[in-house]
Write a protein that holds these residues in place. Structure first.
Motif, PDB file in Angstrom:
ATOM      1  N   MET A   1     -13.118   3.963   2.847  1.00 28.91           N
ATOM      2  CA  MET A   1     -12.614   2.785   2.650  1.00 28.91           C
ATOM      3  C   MET A   1     -11.216   2.531   3.593  1.00 28.91           C
ATOM      4  N   ALA A   2     -11.019   1.429   4.347  1.00 26.24           N
ATOM      5  CA  ALA A   2     -10.095   1.301   5.072  1.00 26.24           C
ATOM      6  C   ALA A   2      -8.652   1.070   4.176  1.00 26.24           C
ATOM      7  N   LYS A   3      -7.544   1.382   4.573  1.00 27.21           N
ATOM      8  CA  LYS A   3      -6.063   1.059   3.806  1.00 27.21           C
ATOM      9  C   LYS A   3      -6.107  -0.353   3.729  1.00 27.21           C
ATOM     10  N   VAL A   4      -5.516  -0.871   2.599  1.00 27.88           N
ATOM     11  CA  VAL A   4      -5.319  -2.222   2.628  1.00 27.88           C
ATOM     12  C   VAL A   4      -3.609  -2.419   1.869  1.00 27.88           C
ATOM     13  N   VAL A   5      -3.087  -3.108   2.796  1.00 29.71           N
ATOM     14  CA  VAL A   5      -1.438  -3.289   2.386  1.00 29.71           C
ATOM     15  C   VAL A   5      -1.433  -4.820   2.434  1.00 29.71           C
ATOM     16  N   MET A   6      -0.564  -5.190   1.281  1.00 27.27           N
ATOM     17  CA  MET A   6      -0.562  -6.527   1.009  1.00 27.27           C
ATOM     18  C   MET A   6       0.801  -6.992   0.717  1.00 27.27           C
ATOM     19  N   TYR A   7       1.592  -7.736   1.622  1.00 21.27           N
ATOM     20  CA  TYR A   7       2.930  -8.255   1.128  1.00 21.27           C
ATOM     21  C   TYR A   7       2.971  -9.311   0.406  1.00 21.27           C
ATOM     22  N   ALA A   8       3.549  -9.301  -0.986  1.00 21.60           N
ATOM     23  CA  ALA A   8       3.362 -10.201  -1.879  1.00 21.60           C
ATOM     24  C   ALA A   8       4.500 -10.565  -2.739  1.00 21.60           C
ATOM     25  N   THR A   9       4.512 -11.364  -3.532  1.00 16.54           N
ATOM     26  CA  THR A   9       5.537 -11.737  -4.754  1.00 16.54           C
ATOM     27  C   THR A   9       4.870 -11.815  -5.863  1.00 16.54           C
ATOM     28  N   ALA A  10       5.466 -11.969  -7.050  1.00 16.34           N
ATOM     29  CA  ALA A  10       5.326 -12.022  -8.366  1.00 16.34           C
ATOM     30  C   ALA A  10       4.248 -13.077  -8.755  1.00 16.34           C
ATOM     31  N   VAL A  11       4.555 -14.204  -8.318  1.00 11.98           N
ATOM     32  CA  VAL A  11       4.250 -15.573  -8.881  1.00 11.98           C
ATOM     33  C   VAL A  11       3.663 -16.425  -7.698  1.00 11.98           C
ATOM     34  N   CYS A  12       2.549 -15.612  -7.071  1.00 11.17           N
ATOM     35  CA  CYS A  12       2.040 -16.275  -5.824  1.00 11.17           C
ATOM     36  C   CYS A  12       0.488 -16.312  -6.043  1.00 11.17           C
ATOM     37  N   PRO A  13      -0.080 -17.602  -6.355  1.00 16.58           N
ATOM     38  CA  PRO A  13      -1.458 -17.943  -6.533  1.00 16.58           C
ATOM     39  C   PRO A  13      -2.337 -17.281  -5.318  1.00 16.58           C
ATOM     40  N   PHE A  14      -2.051 -17.672  -4.188  1.00 12.61           N
ATOM     41  CA  PHE A  14      -2.688 -17.131  -3.035  1.00 12.61           C
ATOM     42  C   PHE A  14      -2.759 -15.453  -3.114  1.00 12.61           C
ATOM     43  N   CYS A  15      -1.537 -14.798  -3.500  1.00 15.78           N
ATOM     44  CA  CYS A  15      -1.834 -13.338  -3.768  1.00 15.78           C
ATOM     45  C   CYS A  15      -2.836 -12.994  -4.555  1.00 15.78           C
ATOM     46  N   VAL A  16      -2.814 -13.771  -5.560  1.00 17.64           N
ATOM     47  CA  VAL A  16      -3.868 -13.281  -6.947  1.00 17.64           C
ATOM     48  C   VAL A  16      -5.338 -13.472  -6.092  1.00 17.64           C
ATOM     49  N   ARG A  17      -5.452 -14.709  -5.322  1.00 13.45           N
ATOM     50  CA  ARG A  17      -6.798 -15.002  -5.219  1.00 13.45           C
ATOM     51  C   ARG A  17      -7.262 -13.927  -3.880  1.00 13.45           C
ATOM     52  N   ALA A  18      -6.474 -13.523  -2.910  1.00 17.31           N
ATOM     53  CA  ALA A  18      -6.640 -12.479  -2.104  1.00 17.31           C
ATOM     54  C   ALA A  18      -7.041 -11.173  -2.661  1.00 17.31           C
ATOM     55  N   GLU A  19      -6.308 -10.810  -3.711  1.00 18.36           N
ATOM     56  CA  GLU A  19      -6.668  -9.555  -4.462  1.00 18.36           C
ATOM     57  C   GLU A  19      -7.876  -9.539  -5.130  1.00 18.36           C
ATOM     58  N   GLN A  20      -8.149 -10.806  -5.851  1.00 19.35           N
ATOM     59  CA  GLN A  20      -9.527 -10.785  -6.484  1.00 19.35           C
ATOM     60  C   GLN A  20     -10.544 -10.897  -5.502  1.00 19.35           C
ATOM     61  N   LEU A  21     -10.521 -11.113  -4.466  1.00 16.51           N
ATOM     62  CA  LEU A  21     -11.444 -10.898  -3.104  1.00 16.51           C
ATOM     63  C   LEU A  21     -11.711  -9.607  -2.711  1.00 16.51           C
ATOM     64  N   LEU A  22     -10.624  -8.833  -2.680  1.00 17.07           N
ATOM     65  CA  LEU A  22     -10.670  -7.853  -2.205  1.00 17.07           C
ATOM     66  C   LEU A  22     -11.252  -6.722  -3.403  1.00 17.07           C
ATOM     67  N   ARG A  23     -10.961  -7.114  -4.524  1.00 15.67           N
ATOM     68  CA  ARG A  23     -11.378  -6.389  -5.460  1.00 15.67           C
ATOM     69  C   ARG A  23     -12.981  -6.418  -5.734  1.00 15.67           C
TER      70      ARG A  23
END
Length: 88
Positions: A1-23
């Motif tokens: 599996m390829a390495k995944v790096v995500m620049y994020a903040t604690a309270v970012c709903p788009f970060c949460v959505r992106a992480e959910q899709l990746l999971r």
């Protein structure tokens, strides 16, 4: 599996959505770089992506972009092969 790096903040709903899709796609490890905790990382993110918003996602060496870009890649059928990595 390829390495995944995500620049994020604690309270970012788009970060949460992106992480959910990746999971859902089976990604168990996401290297999160919290730019809200480290302003130097925000500057670095802006330098390498040309963007100010989070998330900024990298799969392997490829800059994917943000949450909408990630979902568009999935919709186009290109996310799974990218996540599988070059050896798949």
């Amino acid at each position: 599996m390829a390495k995944v790096v995500m620049y994020a903040t604690a309270v970012c709903p788009f970060c949460v959505r992106a992480e959910q899709l990746l999971r859902r796609k089976g990604v168990s490890e996401i290297e999160k770089i919290r730019i809200d905790l480290d302003p130097a990382q925000r500057d670095h993110m802006m330098e390498i992506t040309g963007r100010r918003t989070v998330p900024q996602i990298f799969i392997g060496e490829r800059h994917i972009g943000g949450c909408d870009d990630l979902y568009a890649l999935d919709h186009a059928g290109e996310l799974d092969p990218l996540l599988a990595g070059p050896d798949a």
